[in-house]
Design a protein around this motif. Sequence first.
Motif, PDB file in Angstrom:
ATOM      1  N   VAL A  42      -1.764  -4.433  -4.541  1.00 20.91           N
ATOM      2  CA  VAL A  42      -2.214  -5.395  -3.539  1.00 20.91           C
ATOM      3  C   VAL A  42      -3.338  -4.804  -2.694  1.00 20.91           C
ATOM      4  O   VAL A  42      -3.658  -3.622  -2.784  1.00 20.91           O
ATOM      5  CB  VAL A  42      -1.050  -5.825  -2.622  1.00 20.91           C
ATOM      6  CG1 VAL A  42      -0.054  -6.681  -3.373  1.00 20.91           C
ATOM      7  CG2 VAL A  42      -0.369  -4.620  -2.003  1.00 20.91           C
ATOM      8  N   SER A  43      -3.915  -5.655  -1.858  1.00 23.82           N
ATOM      9  CA  SER A  43      -4.993  -5.228  -0.954  1.00 23.82           C
ATOM     10  C   SER A  43      -4.536  -4.068  -0.074  1.00 23.82           C
ATOM     11  O   SER A  43      -3.349  -3.939   0.239  1.00 23.82           O
ATOM     12  CB  SER A  43      -5.418  -6.392  -0.064  1.00 23.82           C
ATOM     13  OG  SER A  43      -5.862  -7.478  -0.842  1.00 23.82           O
ATOM     14  N   TYR A  44      -5.508  -3.246   0.318  1.00 22.65           N
ATOM     15  CA  TYR A  44      -5.295  -2.082   1.173  1.00 22.65           C
ATOM     16  C   TYR A  44      -4.555  -0.939   0.471  1.00 22.65           C
ATOM     17  O   TYR A  44      -4.155   0.017   1.125  1.00 22.65           O
ATOM     18  CB  TYR A  44      -4.570  -2.449   2.483  1.00 22.65           C
ATOM     19  CG  TYR A  44      -5.296  -3.490   3.276  1.00 22.65           C
ATOM     20  CD1 TYR A  44      -6.487  -3.187   3.942  1.00 22.65           C
ATOM     21  CD2 TYR A  44      -4.818  -4.807   3.338  1.00 22.65           C
ATOM     22  CE1 TYR A  44      -7.180  -4.154   4.663  1.00 22.65           C
ATOM     23  CE2 TYR A  44      -5.509  -5.782   4.055  1.00 22.65           C
ATOM     24  CZ  TYR A  44      -6.686  -5.450   4.708  1.00 22.65           C
ATOM     25  OH  TYR A  44      -7.370  -6.408   5.413  1.00 22.65           O
ATOM     26  N   SER A  45      -4.392  -1.037  -0.831  1.00 22.71           N
ATOM     27  CA  SER A  45      -3.873   0.113  -1.586  1.00 22.71           C
ATOM     28  C   SER A  45      -5.050   1.058  -1.798  1.00 22.71           C
ATOM     29  O   SER A  45      -5.774   0.955  -2.783  1.00 22.71           O
ATOM     30  CB  SER A  45      -3.282  -0.352  -2.926  1.00 22.71           C
ATOM     31  OG  SER A  45      -2.136  -1.127  -2.741  1.00 22.71           O
ATOM     32  N   ASP A  46      -5.238   1.967  -0.854  1.00 27.05           N
ATOM     33  CA  ASP A  46      -6.471   2.752  -0.818  1.00 27.05           C
ATOM     34  C   ASP A  46      -6.257   4.266  -0.838  1.00 27.05           C
ATOM     35  O   ASP A  46      -7.184   5.034  -0.602  1.00 27.05           O
ATOM     36  CB  ASP A  46      -7.288   2.389   0.423  1.00 27.05           C
ATOM     37  CG  ASP A  46      -6.475   2.493   1.714  1.00 27.05           C
ATOM     38  OD1 ASP A  46      -5.343   3.033   1.673  1.00 27.05           O
ATOM     39  OD2 ASP A  46      -6.961   2.023   2.761  1.00 27.05           O
ATOM     40  N   LYS A  86      -8.090   2.661  -5.308  1.00 29.49           N
ATOM     41  CA  LYS A  86      -8.999   1.553  -5.021  1.00 29.49           C
ATOM     42  C   LYS A  86      -9.496   0.866  -6.287  1.00 29.49           C
ATOM     43  O   LYS A  86      -9.986  -0.263  -6.233  1.00 29.49           O
ATOM     44  CB  LYS A  86     -10.201   2.067  -4.210  1.00 29.49           C
ATOM     45  CG  LYS A  86      -9.825   2.656  -2.860  1.00 29.49           C
ATOM     46  CD  LYS A  86     -11.037   3.233  -2.162  1.00 29.49           C
ATOM     47  CE  LYS A  86     -10.662   3.907  -0.850  1.00 29.49           C
ATOM     48  NZ  LYS A  86     -11.833   4.511  -0.167  1.00 29.49           N
ATOM     49  N   PRO A 134       0.814  -1.226   0.000  1.00 36.46           N
ATOM     50  CA  PRO A 134       0.000   0.000   0.000  1.00 36.46           C
ATOM     51  C   PRO A 134       0.840   1.266   0.000  1.00 36.46           C
ATOM     52  O   PRO A 134       0.516   2.230  -0.691  1.00 36.46           O
ATOM     53  CB  PRO A 134      -0.819  -0.134   1.289  1.00 36.46           C
ATOM     54  CG  PRO A 134      -0.934  -1.605   1.499  1.00 36.46           C
ATOM     55  CD  PRO A 134       0.399  -2.160   1.068  1.00 36.46           C
ATOM     56  N   ASP A 155      -2.071  -9.996  -1.815  1.00 32.63           N
ATOM     57  CA  ASP A 155      -1.725  -9.167  -0.660  1.00 32.63           C
ATOM     58  C   ASP A 155      -0.254  -9.405  -0.327  1.00 32.63           C
ATOM     59  O   ASP A 155       0.475 -10.016  -1.111  1.00 32.63           O
ATOM     60  CB  ASP A 155      -2.642  -9.475   0.531  1.00 32.63           C
ATOM     61  CG  ASP A 155      -2.640 -10.950   0.904  1.00 32.63           C
ATOM     62  OD1 ASP A 155      -1.583 -11.607   0.763  1.00 32.63           O
ATOM     63  OD2 ASP A 155      -3.684 -11.453   1.354  1.00 32.63           O
ATOM     64  N   ASN A 156       0.176  -8.914   0.838  1.00 36.18           N
ATOM     65  CA  ASN A 156       1.608  -8.995   1.137  1.00 36.18           C
ATOM     66  C   ASN A 156       2.086 -10.413   1.453  1.00 36.18           C
ATOM     67  O   ASN A 156       3.290 -10.671   1.517  1.00 36.18           O
ATOM     68  CB  ASN A 156       1.964  -8.062   2.302  1.00 36.18           C
ATOM     69  CG  ASN A 156       1.350  -8.516   3.612  1.00 36.18           C
ATOM     70  OD1 ASN A 156       0.185  -8.860   3.655  1.00 36.18           O
ATOM     71  ND2 ASN A 156       2.121  -8.488   4.681  1.00 36.18           N
ATOM     72  N   THR A 179       2.121   1.977  -3.496  1.00 35.89           N
ATOM     73  CA  THR A 179       1.089   2.548  -4.362  1.00 35.89           C
ATOM     74  C   THR A 179       0.986   4.050  -4.147  1.00 35.89           C
ATOM     75  O   THR A 179       0.938   4.842  -5.093  1.00 35.89           O
ATOM     76  CB  THR A 179      -0.274   1.884  -4.074  1.00 35.89           C
ATOM     77  OG1 THR A 179      -0.166   0.471  -4.290  1.00 35.89           O
ATOM     78  CG2 THR A 179      -1.370   2.444  -4.977  1.00 35.89           C
ATOM     79  N   ARG A 206      -6.488  -5.918  -8.347  1.00 35.07           N
ATOM     80  CA  ARG A 206      -5.728  -6.512  -7.245  1.00 35.07           C
ATOM     81  C   ARG A 206      -4.985  -7.764  -7.722  1.00 35.07           C
ATOM     82  O   ARG A 206      -5.507  -8.552  -8.497  1.00 35.07           O
ATOM     83  CB  ARG A 206      -6.659  -6.884  -6.095  1.00 35.07           C
ATOM     84  CG  ARG A 206      -7.279  -5.712  -5.305  1.00 35.07           C
ATOM     85  CD  ARG A 206      -6.388  -4.523  -5.223  1.00 35.07           C
ATOM     86  NE  ARG A 206      -6.797  -3.524  -4.256  1.00 35.07           N
ATOM     87  CZ  ARG A 206      -6.623  -2.236  -4.422  1.00 35.07           C
ATOM     88  NH1 ARG A 206      -6.092  -1.758  -5.528  1.00 35.07           N
ATOM     89  NH2 ARG A 206      -6.960  -1.373  -3.493  1.00 35.07           N
TER      90      ARG A 206
END
Length: 307
Positions: free
Chosen positions: A71-75, A81, A52, A88-89, A55, A85
């Motif tokens: 990846v997830s939580y790249s917000d 958003k 994240p 994740d990490n 990003t 995806r």
Amino acid sequence: MIRLYCIARLLCTATVVCAYASQAHAAISVTDDNGATVTLAAPAQRVISLAPHVTELIYAAGGGSRLVGAVSYSDYPPEAKQIPRVGDNTALDLERIAALKPDLIVVWRHGNAQAELERLRALHIPLFFSEPHQLDDVALTLTKLGTLLGTSGTADAAASTYRHDIANLRARYANRPPVSVFYQVWDQPLMTLNGTHMVSDVITLCGGRNVFAKLQPLVPTVSTEAVLAANPEAIFTASTGATKPDKPLPQLDKWRAWPSLKAVARNNLFAIDGDLIDRPTPRLAQGAAQLCEDLDVARSRRPASKQ
């Protein structure tokens, strides 16, 4: 004479064209946080971010439009958003990553699982490892990403603004009386950060002292007894969301079971938006400013010295 002039003009033009062509195809090289040289034949056009904070850094460096996977939580920023995806990490979709045909993958050296990184290497796609440890590393990473993306103008401006913000904080708080700090990452098990972590650098910037700076590894586990023995003047943790909690989070509130603990006796239990304090991005300057202000609150709550 006219013929010689025309030939000279043609030679001059050819020289300029060749020079531009040479520049256009010149290789781009930077050194990543793993100490490896990352070389691209041309600025990256299709980039995948595997953390994240990466990003966010890529957007800040002017390369948001180049991102094809994250990846997830790249917000952050909000448009991040919408990026497809790729895992994740801890678990990556290698098939999807390969299908996106990236010409650069930016990974988190500490956060991405080692087995996944080895599988990434097998794809033979250039990897840039990101692992900022000091406050100044954020600006350095921005400039390096700007070089790889061909967006140095935007990246350098963002780096300059960030450096200015940090310099102002350093000048303002460098000579304040020190405050001993325990930074709580997790409560079960009880975990903290050592002195090589970025957050510890923020604590130092604000005139604080990380009571567990000398421990190993980067995120050591500690006991309640160790915290009580260190007797920090302030305790911090990261919260979710940008709104500062009206009351201590449950993981901090439990410390009230030890009213003699200096941080409890003086009500110095603080929470900061995790996205501002845990991510090594330009927004870290905002998190640092909040932590500095909270340490000033802790200083103001010291008992008046006896005459």
